[in-house]
Design a protein around this motif. Structure first.
Motif, PDB file in Angstrom:
ATOM      1  N   ASN A 171     -17.589  -9.001   7.307  1.00 41.17           N
ATOM      2  CA  ASN A 171     -18.673  -8.009   7.881  1.00 41.17           C
ATOM      3  C   ASN A 171     -19.562  -7.181   6.857  1.00 41.17           C
ATOM      4  OD1 ASN A 171     -18.423  -9.067  10.507  1.00 41.17           O
ATOM      5  ND2 ASN A 171     -16.419  -7.841  10.626  1.00 41.17           N
ATOM      6  N   VAL A 172     -19.014  -7.683   5.535  1.00 41.04           N
ATOM      7  CA  VAL A 172     -19.668  -6.679   4.584  1.00 41.04           C
ATOM      8  C   VAL A 172     -21.174  -7.433   3.810  1.00 41.04           C
ATOM      9  CG1 VAL A 172     -19.294  -5.597   2.198  1.00 41.04           C
ATOM     10  CG2 VAL A 172     -17.354  -5.925   3.806  1.00 41.04           C
ATOM     11  N   THR A 173     -22.043  -6.799   4.023  1.00 41.24           N
ATOM     12  CA  THR A 173     -23.163  -7.160   3.061  1.00 41.24           C
ATOM     13  C   THR A 173     -23.593  -6.328   2.026  1.00 41.24           C
ATOM     14  OG1 THR A 173     -24.620  -6.026   4.778  1.00 41.24           O
ATOM     15  CG2 THR A 173     -24.354  -8.363   5.336  1.00 41.24           C
TER      16      THR A 173
ATOM     17  N   PHE B  36     -13.014   1.346   1.730  1.00 44.45           N
ATOM     18  CA  PHE B  36     -13.846   1.728   2.955  1.00 44.45           C
ATOM     19  C   PHE B  36     -14.093   0.644   3.765  1.00 44.45           C
ATOM     20  CE2 PHE B  36     -14.822   4.641  -0.889  1.00 44.45           C
ATOM     21  CZ  PHE B  36     -14.439   5.795  -0.238  1.00 44.45           C
ATOM     22  N   ASN B  37     -13.939  -0.498   3.334  1.00 40.96           N
ATOM     23  CA  ASN B  37     -14.472  -1.683   4.162  1.00 40.96           C
ATOM     24  C   ASN B  37     -15.724  -1.271   4.858  1.00 40.96           C
ATOM     25  OD1 ASN B  37     -13.145  -4.062   6.485  1.00 40.96           O
ATOM     26  ND2 ASN B  37     -14.098  -4.703   4.714  1.00 40.96           N
ATOM     27  N   PRO B  38     -16.776  -0.955   4.037  1.00 37.87           N
ATOM     28  CA  PRO B  38     -17.894  -0.731   5.089  1.00 37.87           C
ATOM     29  C   PRO B  38     -18.663  -2.082   5.539  1.00 37.87           C
ATOM     30  CG  PRO B  38     -18.611  -0.459   2.618  1.00 37.87           C
ATOM     31  CD  PRO B  38     -16.965  -0.781   2.791  1.00 37.87           C
TER      32      PRO B  38
ATOM     33  N   LEU C  86     -16.813  -2.709  -6.952  1.00 32.74           N
ATOM     34  CA  LEU C  86     -17.037  -3.192  -5.522  1.00 32.74           C
ATOM     35  C   LEU C  86     -15.981  -3.786  -4.700  1.00 32.74           C
ATOM     36  CD1 LEU C  86     -20.256  -5.308  -6.550  1.00 32.74           C
ATOM     37  CD2 LEU C  86     -20.254  -3.051  -5.255  1.00 32.74           C
ATOM     38  N   ILE C  87     -14.799  -4.375  -5.389  1.00 35.13           N
ATOM     39  CA  ILE C  87     -13.721  -4.632  -4.565  1.00 35.13           C
ATOM     40  C   ILE C  87     -13.036  -3.587  -4.398  1.00 35.13           C
ATOM     41  CG2 ILE C  87     -12.181  -5.350  -6.576  1.00 35.13           C
ATOM     42  CD1 ILE C  87     -12.402  -7.215  -3.167  1.00 35.13           C
ATOM     43  N   ASN C  88     -12.666  -2.436  -5.032  1.00 31.63           N
ATOM     44  CA  ASN C  88     -12.144  -1.546  -4.702  1.00 31.63           C
ATOM     45  C   ASN C  88     -12.795  -0.437  -3.552  1.00 31.63           C
ATOM     46  OD1 ASN C  88     -10.554  -1.605  -6.632  1.00 31.63           O
ATOM     47  ND2 ASN C  88     -11.163  -0.431  -8.307  1.00 31.63           N
TER      48      ASN C  88
END
Ligand SMILES: [Zn+2]
Length: 403
Positions: free
Chosen positions: A372-374, A335-337, A328-330
């Protein structure tokens, strides 16, 4: 200005093409609206599309004779006078026959223009040869029972591997060791053949079906099953990559000096540490067997034990949670979606492990990148996400190829 004869001819041809394409665009707009919004009156269609009532009536009548739409009940929206009749897309023909290929089991489903889906069959995926013959036999049975139409119906395959979506060729399925499978050659039926990766279809399904994902520009779907797949939607487009292997997060290395060989040929891949298989094997290592025919069923039982604070289950799942948080951290750092959605063989990972995973991801995150990531579980449950994505893709293809 005097036009040469050639240019006049060209002009006439262009005008014809323009009129034809405009008519086509209007038809596509109306059909898309009906698919998205359900039963609608001609008046509402006219209001929405800004087309004249007579154009709407003509197109609806064309669709009706092609059996794509039908009249269903009356609109409640008009307060004055007689209630207008609603039109809706029909279920007269299937928009798709979906073959959702898993490493252990394959699901066959039928999708319709109103996005409803019925699952018709499950079978053991088996060898490539037996798989192809079961698919062809299933298509024969389906043709007899369900209304298919070669103008409307597509056969859509979802694979846990790399797929050339332009040619419908499966390049490589690591967990099954299938290579260069040309589906157009393998399938004996005269329907449009579409194939894609299961995680790509899952992210597509979310982006057209769930309200929060519809609003997101960048979404990542982490597909956790017997392997690990990734589907990235970047600026509303699926990231394909130059060799159709975009977002293959399962084959990123998380243990650099590992001697654990992956099906892909590399060592230390995420998939070898964070799929559903490893915790089940870890639990069963000491002779305690979990019920269930597939790894997915066994994983469900393991999770139930985890929820009851079973110490062995907690220990067996520790590595899974650890490596999943690394995956998940990768994803966050690559991508920082806005949205990371988890699903696949088991659809409630966030429900059970979300708090723990979030804690571990937060510990490894750079300042601000998680703001801003959920994270959440997939919106889909009984209908598998790739199946819903496959039908959405078939509908889009059909609308695009309207006559
Ligand atoms: Zn690998």
């Amino acid at each position: 200005m005097i036009y040469s004869f050639y240019e006049r001819i060209k002009g006439i041809n262009l005008m014809k093409i323009n009129l034809k394409s405009m008519k086509m665009m209007n038809k596509q707009m109306i059909l898309r609206y009906l698919i998205e919004n359900g039963p609608t009156s001609r008046m509402e269609l006219s209001r929405f599309t800004k087309l004249t009532p007579s154009t709407i009536s003509r197109i609806v009548s064309d669709f009706s004779s092609e059996k794509l739409v039908e009249e269903v009940g009356y609109s409640e929206k008009s307060q004055i006078g007689r209630k207008p009749i609603n039109v809706s897309v029909t279920k007269r023909f299937a928009s798709s026959v979906v073959i959702n290929v898993g490493v252990e089991q394959t699901t066959v489903a039928i999708g319709f223009l109103d996005k409803s889906i019925i699952e018709v069959k499950r079978f053991s995926t088996g060898t490539l040869k037996s798989f192809i013959s079961t698919v062809n036999a299933s298509l024969g049975e389906i043709e007899k029972k369900y209304p298919l139409n070669s103008e409307i119906t597509s056969i859509v395959f979802a694979f846990p591997g790399i797929v050339n979506t332009q040619k419908s060729i499966v390049i490589y399925v690591p967990n099954l060791n299938w290579r260069n499978l040309n589906l157009k050659d393998a399938i004996n039926y005269p329907y449009r053949i579409i194939a894609d990766n299961e995680a790509n279809l899952s992210v597509l399904a979310e982006s057209v079906s769930s309200e929060d994902a519809k609003k997101s520009e960048n979404i990542f779907f982490l597909y956790v099953s017997q392997g690990i797949g990734g589907g990235a939607m970047i600026n509303h487009q699926i990231l394909r990559g130059s060799g159709f292997a975009g977002a293959e997060i399962g084959h990123t290395v998380v243990e650099a000096r590992s001697d654990v060989k992956c099906h892909c040929g590399n060592y230390g891949c995420l998939e070898r540490y964070a799929s559903l298989v490893l915790p089940v094997m870890e639990y069963e290592k000491n002779g305690r067997k979990l019920d269930g025919k597939t790894y997915t069923e066994k994983f469900q039982i393991l999770v139930d034990l985890y929820a009851k604070h079973d110490k062995m289950a907690i220990a067996a799942l520790e590595e899974f949670i650890h490596y999943l948080s690394i995956g998940l951290i990768n994803i966050v750092n690559t991508f920082n979606p806005e949205k990371i959605i988890i699903g696949g063989g088991f659809n409630k990972i966030w429900k059970y492990f979300g708090e723990e995973l979030h804690q571990r991801v937060s510990e490894r995150a750079m300042p601000g990148v998680l703001d801003n990531v959920t994270f959440r579980d997939t919106y889909f449950d009984e209908i598998e996400a790739p199946v819903a994505g496959a039908n959405a893709l078939a509908i889009e293809m059909m609308v695009n190829n309207l006559n």
